[in-house]
Design a protein around this motif. Sequence first.
Motif, PDB file in Angstrom:
ATOM      1  N   THR A 153     -46.823  24.959  15.836  1.00 33.93           N
ATOM      2  CA  THR A 153     -47.834  25.284  14.590  1.00 33.93           C
ATOM      3  C   THR A 153     -49.246  25.170  14.972  1.00 33.93           C
ATOM      4  N   ILE A 154     -49.617  24.333  15.678  1.00 37.05           N
ATOM      5  CA  ILE A 154     -51.083  24.075  16.244  1.00 37.05           C
ATOM      6  C   ILE A 154     -51.216  25.650  16.969  1.00 37.05           C
ATOM      7  N   ALA A 155     -50.315  25.802  17.751  1.00 39.80           N
ATOM      8  CA  ALA A 155     -50.834  26.688  18.869  1.00 39.80           C
ATOM      9  C   ALA A 155     -50.887  28.179  18.209  1.00 39.80           C
ATOM     10  N   MET A 156     -49.944  28.418  17.143  1.00 35.96           N
ATOM     11  CA  MET A 156     -49.914  29.645  16.586  1.00 35.96           C
ATOM     12  C   MET A 156     -51.401  29.795  15.739  1.00 35.96           C
ATOM     13  N   GLU A 157     -51.944  28.545  15.264  1.00 37.54           N
ATOM     14  CA  GLU A 157     -53.239  28.855  14.552  1.00 37.54           C
ATOM     15  C   GLU A 157     -54.117  29.142  15.660  1.00 37.54           C
ATOM     16  N   ALA A 158     -54.276  28.197  16.699  1.00 39.56           N
ATOM     17  CA  ALA A 158     -55.223  28.386  17.838  1.00 39.56           C
ATOM     18  C   ALA A 158     -55.091  29.794  18.522  1.00 39.56           C
ATOM     19  N   LEU A 159     -54.142  30.444  18.465  1.00 37.75           N
ATOM     20  CA  LEU A 159     -53.706  31.786  19.133  1.00 37.75           C
ATOM     21  C   LEU A 159     -54.207  32.970  18.043  1.00 37.75           C
TER      22      LEU A 159
END
Length: 340
Positions: free
Chosen positions: A278-284
């Motif tokens: 979830t965090i990675a999807m926002e960060a990318l």
Amino acid sequence: MRNKKIILSLIGIIATGILLFILGNVLDTYKIRILNLCGIYIILGLSMNLINGFTGLFSLGHAGFMAIGAYTVAILTMSVPMKELNFFMKPMVPFLANLEWSFFPALIMAGLISALVGFLIGAPVLKLTDDYLAIATLGFSEIIRVVFINIQSITNGALGLKGIPSNTNLWWSWGTAVFTIIFIGLLMEGSYGKAFKAIREDEIAARSMGIDLFKHKVMSFTIGSFFAGVGGGLLAALLGTIDPTMFKFALTFNILLIVVLGGMGNIKGTVISAIVITIAMEALRFLDESINLGFMTIQGIPGMRMVIFSIILMLVVIFKKDGLLKSNLKDVRRNYAKNR
């Protein structure tokens, strides 16, 4: 041993509560929303893992049950004036237009309706196996979405619903996530959980041991549908607006990605994977936009971040089938094969 687990669980719950209190007062609105999404995706990941990971079924219909939960919470919690503003093209059916529930009973109702639909769908469909089951559940998910588009007097059709009360906060999302973790954990330690795992390992052997395959498959599917509906309801109350296009197969794919990367049949892995992804999807998200390097500009490609995650999923499936995180699934299978 059991008392030690209870004590550790209580310490974990208290520590989580303290951490949420601190983060709620330190983080900005955007980061708190991402944290809420982490909690919601933990619920959704565990609900799919119960069906696909612990019971060994291959279901791809999660987005449909999420849609049912989201629309249930939205319709039951929206104020009467807001419903009138949304349903300007075609009036809402009278018995729903005047309803206005508080958030908690609406969330429970979202789970119950999703569970009922899951039971009605699962009864005929769960006689299928493997790819046929996946195609059937995916088809039902699309049917639910198309039905929501066409029953305009209930769901407002393709226009969707706006002005949904923003009831989801850190306590609701993570409180429900903690409850889901405890419930799934206790369920899998009991007799029903052992039956689910037996079905996953070998249906013929499970049947010979007296396990009712159909009953336990339907039970697993219904419980998973309940938590999918609750997760969908929390998501609707977080975003404040929903429409049928949100609940396409891509949403099911995101949840499946969490389950596979965390490890099939792995509760801890699913929790960690849900947070990381979830965090990675926002960060990318920068991959979908143009990147200015100073001396040149790289044009963004919409959807590139999902391409990256798809590549990761394929690599995991090829090289590490039990997920990136440590799972005891291999040990379970090894012991099962040894004792046969």
